[in-house]
Design a protein around this motif. Structure first.
Motif, short mmCIF file in Angstrom:
data_model
loop_
_atom_site.label_atom_id
_atom_site.label_comp_id
_atom_site.label_asym_id
_atom_site.label_seq_id
_atom_site.Cartn_x
_atom_site.Cartn_y
_atom_site.Cartn_z
N GLN A 64 -7.60 6.71 -5.47
CA GLN A 64 -7.43 5.78 -4.34
C GLN A 64 -8.63 5.90 -3.39
OE1 GLN A 64 -4.20 6.46 -1.27
NE2 GLN A 64 -3.50 4.52 -2.12
N GLY A 82 -14.11 10.46 -4.75
CA GLY A 82 -12.99 9.89 -5.50
C GLY A 82 -12.99 10.19 -6.97
N HIS A 127 -10.99 6.52 -0.60
CA HIS A 127 -10.89 7.28 0.65
C HIS A 127 -12.30 7.76 1.01
CE1 HIS A 127 -10.47 10.22 -2.61
NE2 HIS A 127 -10.90 11.15 -1.79
N ARG A 146 -5.96 0.38 3.58
CA ARG A 146 -4.59 0.09 3.13
C ARG A 146 -4.63 -1.13 2.20
NH1 ARG A 146 -4.28 0.77 8.48
NH2 ARG A 146 -3.62 -1.35 8.91
N VAL A 155 -8.60 5.76 4.74
CA VAL A 155 -8.05 5.21 3.50
C VAL A 155 -7.70 3.74 3.74
CG1 VAL A 155 -6.28 5.45 1.72
CG2 VAL A 155 -7.03 7.47 3.02
N PHE A 165 0.84 -1.20 0.00
CA PHE A 165 0.00 0.00 0.00
C PHE A 165 0.88 1.25 0.00
CE2 PHE A 165 -1.76 3.39 2.71
CZ PHE A 165 -2.84 3.75 1.93
N HIS A 186 -10.78 1.43 -5.55
CA HIS A 186 -11.29 2.75 -5.94
C HIS A 186 -12.66 3.00 -5.32
CE1 HIS A 186 -8.56 2.46 -9.75
NE2 HIS A 186 -7.88 2.70 -8.67
N PRO A 195 -4.17 -1.94 -1.80
CA PRO A 195 -3.79 -1.40 -3.11
C PRO A 195 -4.86 -1.66 -4.16
CG PRO A 195 -1.98 -2.65 -2.14
CD PRO A 195 -3.19 -2.90 -1.29
N ASP A 220 -1.74 7.75 -1.76
CA ASP A 220 -1.79 8.65 -2.92
C ASP A 220 -1.04 9.96 -2.63
OD1 ASP A 220 -3.46 9.60 -5.49
OD2 ASP A 220 -3.49 11.21 -3.98
#
Lengths: 141, 141
Positions: A90, A85, A92, A41, A39, A4, A46, A43, A7
């Protein structure tokens, strides 16, 4: 699975506060609103539904924990919770404590004027109030 | 516990689609965006954390179901999911399918121009596409 990496724009605009089991907790550097981001973690996520079923539930459980702590810490009139987003891909989730006399009320905060950087004492105050209201297992970042 | 009554402004601005176990599903009457709302049928809830723990999880489970159906039905570039409620106090969660060529991209949709009423064929199209993508146990309202 790649590691991770936060951004770059979130890194620039926010201050790290702590890690929940799933999410990094950030504070937006904007004096106008107590404004925190979760956020995950994970990867490549979206939309919230990009998470697997366990992490999806964890995200909203952590959002609930954060929301309750923000209500305790800041006693807002309303919480705004939003996963948008459109500009930062990323995943969030915004959490904003809203007040009837804040700079955007009753409009949403996004695109409303320019952020005003927090001074050190405001950062310390907001961080301290929030962490004091969060479950004890969380440690400052 | 008093009966659930849909907020008058939501009733005016939206069309009822179906009921999930917890939430009423509404479609915003705005041709510019495929835009749906989940309204928990729980009197007195303003923030998501006003729900009890079971209903809180149900809300986000239903939000996930709706989000997946919207992704299938409309293939958007991004989903926007938001619980704001600064103007309508009754707890409601916006779900908006966003496209890079839509009327507000990349900005949030709230406060962005005026809604454009859907004609009957657009309502029927959006409702049909969404219901076709939702689990079969849901029936039209």
């Amino acid at each position: 699975m790649p590691d991770f990496v936060l951004d770059a724009r979130l890194q620039q605009d926010c201050l790290p506060i702590t890690d929940f089991p799933l999410c990094r907790l950030l504070m937006m550097n904007d004096a106008r609103f107590p404004w925190f981001l979760l956020v995950p973690r994970v990867p490549g996520a979206h939309d919230a539904i990009d998470l697997d079923a366990d992490d999806y539930r964890r995200l909203w459980d952590e959002s609930g924990e954060l929301s309750r702590a923000m209500r305790t810490a800041f006693t807002p009139h309303k919480l705004n919770v939003a996963a948008l987003g459109n500009q930062v891909a990323q995943l969030h989730v915004h959490h904003v404590a809203r007040f009837r006399d804040d700079a955007a009320w009753p409009r949403p905060i996004w695109g409303e004027g320019a952020p005003e950087a927090c001074d050190e004492s405001l950062v310390a105050h907001r961080r301290g109030e929030l962490l004091a209201a969060l479950p004890g297992r969380l440690r400052p970042h």
